[in-house]
Write a protein that holds these residues in place. Structure first.
Motif, PDB file in Angstrom:
ATOM      1  N   LYS A 132      -8.089   0.879   3.395  1.00 55.77           N
ATOM      2  CA  LYS A 132      -9.386   0.979   4.066  1.00 55.77           C
ATOM      3  C   LYS A 132     -10.316  -0.188   3.769  1.00 55.77           C
ATOM      4  O   LYS A 132     -11.230  -0.472   4.545  1.00 55.77           O
ATOM      5  CB  LYS A 132     -10.063   2.298   3.684  1.00 55.77           C
ATOM      6  N   SER A 148       5.666   5.377   4.608  1.00 54.09           N
ATOM      7  CA  SER A 148       6.148   5.268   5.989  1.00 54.09           C
ATOM      8  C   SER A 148       7.538   4.651   6.033  1.00 54.09           C
ATOM      9  O   SER A 148       8.411   5.092   6.804  1.00 54.09           O
ATOM     10  CB  SER A 148       5.175   4.433   6.824  1.00 54.09           C
ATOM     11  N   SER A 180      -4.451   1.924  13.127  1.00 54.35           N
ATOM     12  CA  SER A 180      -3.162   2.076  12.455  1.00 54.35           C
ATOM     13  C   SER A 180      -2.949   0.966  11.438  1.00 54.35           C
ATOM     14  O   SER A 180      -2.482   1.204  10.318  1.00 54.35           O
ATOM     15  CB  SER A 180      -2.037   2.061  13.498  1.00 54.35           C
ATOM     16  N   ILE A 235       3.103   9.841   9.192  1.00 53.54           N
ATOM     17  CA  ILE A 235       3.068   8.384   9.116  1.00 53.54           C
ATOM     18  C   ILE A 235       2.468   7.802  10.391  1.00 53.54           C
ATOM     19  O   ILE A 235       2.536   8.421  11.463  1.00 53.54           O
ATOM     20  CB  ILE A 235       4.481   7.791   8.882  1.00 53.54           C
ATOM     21  N   PRO A 236       1.856   6.623  10.316  1.00 52.58           N
ATOM     22  CA  PRO A 236       1.235   6.016  11.508  1.00 52.58           C
ATOM     23  C   PRO A 236       2.255   5.385  12.440  1.00 52.58           C
ATOM     24  O   PRO A 236       3.353   5.008  12.014  1.00 52.58           O
ATOM     25  CB  PRO A 236       0.313   4.957  10.909  1.00 52.58           C
ATOM     26  N   VAL A 244       0.680   3.801   1.907  1.00 53.50           N
ATOM     27  CA  VAL A 244       1.012   4.224   3.273  1.00 53.50           C
ATOM     28  C   VAL A 244       2.221   3.468   3.801  1.00 53.50           C
ATOM     29  O   VAL A 244       3.119   4.056   4.416  1.00 53.50           O
ATOM     30  CB  VAL A 244      -0.194   4.030   4.211  1.00 53.50           C
ATOM     31  N   THR A 255       0.831  -1.197   0.000  1.00 50.82           N
ATOM     32  CA  THR A 255       0.000   0.000   0.000  1.00 50.82           C
ATOM     33  C   THR A 255       0.868   1.251   0.000  1.00 50.82           C
ATOM     34  O   THR A 255       2.018   1.223   0.465  1.00 50.82           O
ATOM     35  CB  THR A 255      -0.910   0.034   1.242  1.00 50.82           C
ATOM     36  N   ARG A 290      -5.084   1.589   8.388  1.00 49.83           N
ATOM     37  CA  ARG A 290      -4.479   2.627   7.545  1.00 49.83           C
ATOM     38  C   ARG A 290      -3.312   2.076   6.733  1.00 49.83           C
ATOM     39  O   ARG A 290      -3.139   2.429   5.566  1.00 49.83           O
ATOM     40  CB  ARG A 290      -4.018   3.778   8.440  1.00 49.83           C
ATOM     41  N   LEU A 291      -2.536   1.191   7.343  1.00 53.21           N
ATOM     42  CA  LEU A 291      -1.377   0.617   6.659  1.00 53.21           C
ATOM     43  C   LEU A 291      -1.778  -0.364   5.559  1.00 53.21           C
ATOM     44  O   LEU A 291      -1.158  -0.417   4.496  1.00 53.21           O
ATOM     45  CB  LEU A 291      -0.473  -0.090   7.671  1.00 53.21           C
TER      46      LEU A 291
END
Length: 476
Positions: A256, A30, A249, A230-231, A26, A24, A252-253
């Motif tokens: 959704k 990250s 978290s 970033i988470p 994210v 993903t 999100r990583l």
């Protein structure tokens, strides 16, 4: 003992294969933010190599003083390693990286403004402290946010970015024309040359130092900003009792629309299992159940360092000079070759596994040190005068400058302590015998190859929970 898993008992449901998840944005972003710290590791650790002649001339340092400057970086690393695990657990992975960035920026500023050995050493000590934290937290964070299918590529990317930092400092320190260097140093720091205590023409080495240290600030500043977006690690949140935040978290990583219920349950079960075991004192890590983990971790770190890993990285320019080879050509060649070599390992990490690549690196270290030692033997005996410098170049080029992986606090302390011993003694050993130095490194590199072959397990395609369970429940 309660909470232990017998050899005959199958592992919990995290053992079951999980459907492959695509990478993903994210997770990618990250990981890139975290990897800025890896660039700083390589840049800061190798900074002493291309800057040696400029620093020694500008500040009038002796061999002993410069060896102390080069090696004090690892002393700072020891202090950082002593607290990195507790710090990452107390303030989270992002909080630990923020703190590391503060010390990194302070260290670079102290070095660039240094007018004597004290401030130079203080800056390098602060940089080492920052790296002692980052060395542990960056691979930990990446491993905890990525899936087991992509973890190998991202943790290998950690090594790629470390080597990119090494190559960057080599190229900046060697290739840039001193007039352009002076101009860039002036505008980059917004400080007139007179404020730094050197002239525009007479001391161009200082401008080399200025640009190198100024460029070293960039990864830390980029990471400090990126950390806002970033988470936090879902595993850390779950361990801190923030289960809803951990699942948010994780969602999100993974995206959704992804179903994270099974992975969240895996993490929760693992945290609960570990929570049943008393945290106790530091001495409990020396229990028999952890023997294999400690032997593998400490053994890898010690043998890699005693094989000359950091010594070559810290002083590669002076090694080429001692061998009668152009330090400019040699250092640039190392910078150019190193990145593609590590890039290949990133691509192949999940295809062939990490253990075979570690064995290949150990074999490369052994061959490299032997060829380098042989070339110095030829030089000392006045034989093959044209061949000897070429052998040094070949030996250094096939040497995997940085092959270290992640480690716990104790293992990271071992890494930095061994690194200090090697980097501090390297120049003195070279004065004693260039060939003898590299033959000693050859012996340790050969021992590393044997050690990996006999003891180090494969981690390909296994979750963090699986790896932990297999190591702690199958002690030596």
């Amino acid at each position: 003992m309660e909470g232990e898993v017998n050899e005959e008992t199958p592992l919990n449901h995290w053992e079951q294969p999980r459907k492959h998840r695509s990478l993903t944005p994210v997770v990618a972003f990250s990981s890139l933010v975290a990897l800025c710290g890896s660039v700083n590791i390589g840049y800061a650790s190798a900074f002493s190599s291309p800057s040696e002649s400029g620093i020694r001339k500008d500040l009038g340092l002796s061999v002993a003083q410069y060896s102390f400057f080069g090696s004090i970086f690892t002393i700072g690393g020891v202090f950082g390693a002593l607290i990195n695990g507790k710090l990452a657990d107390f303030v989270g992975r992002r909080g630990a990286l923020w703190l590391a960035d503060v010390f990194s920026v302070a260290g670079w500023i102290a070095v660039v403004l240094a007018k004597n050995a004290f401030w130079l050493d203080l800056g390098r000590l602060l940089l080492g402290f920052s790296i002692g934290i980052v060395t542990f937290v960056v691979p930990m964070y990446i491993a905890e946010i990525s899936t087991k299918e992509s973890r190998g590529q991202f943790t290998s990317a950690n090594q790629l970015l470390i080597c990119s930092g090494i190559s960057l400092v080599y190229i900046i320190g060697i290739l840039i024309n001193w007039r352009i260097l002076a101009l860039l140093g002036y505008f980059f720091l917004f400080l007139p040359p007179s404020h730094l205590g050197f002239g525009l023409v007479e001391n161009h080495q200082r401008f080399n130092l200025t640009l190198n240290t100024a460029a070293g600030l960039i990864p830390s500043l980029l990471q400090a900003v990126g950390l806002f977006f970033i988470p936090e690690s879902p595993r850390w949140m779950a361990k801190a009792g923030r289960e809803k935040d951990a699942e948010a978290s994780l969602q999100r990583l993974r995206g959704k629309n992804a179903d994270v219920s099974q992975e969240a349950a895996d993490i929760r079960d693992f945290i609960e299992t570990m929570g049943q075991q008393s945290e106790g004192t530091i001495f409990e890590i020396f229990q028999r159940r952890y023997a294999r983990v400690l032997v593998i971790g400490v053994g890898l770190m010690s043998l890699q360092n005693f094989g000359g890993a950091n010594a070559i990285s810290y002083y590669v320019s002076s090694i080429f000079e001692e061998a009668g080879f152009s330090s400019t050509i040699g250092t640039v060649a190392v910078a150019i070759v190193e990145i593609p070599a590590v890039l290949v390992s990133v691509i192949l990490a999940d295809k062939f596994g990490r253990r075979p690549l570690l064995m290949l690196s150990a074999a490369g270290m052994c061959l490299s040190c032997f060829l380098t030692g042989l070339s110095f033997c030829f030089e000392e005996a006045h034989l093959f005068s044209k061949l000897a410098p070429i052998l040094v170049l070949i030996g250094i080029l096939i040497y995997p400058i940085n092959i270290k992986g992640s480690a716990g606090s104790l293992i990271t302390v071992t890494n930095f302590l061994c690194s200090w011993m090697v980097t501090y003694t390297c120049n003195f050993m070279m004065e004693w015998s260039e060939s003898g130095t590299f033959f000693i490194y050859t012996i340790f590199s050969g021992s590393l190859l044997l050690f990996v072959t006999m003891l180090v397990p494969e981690t390909k395609g296994r979750s963090l929970e699986q790896i932990h369970a297999s190591l702690t429940h199958h002690p030596l």
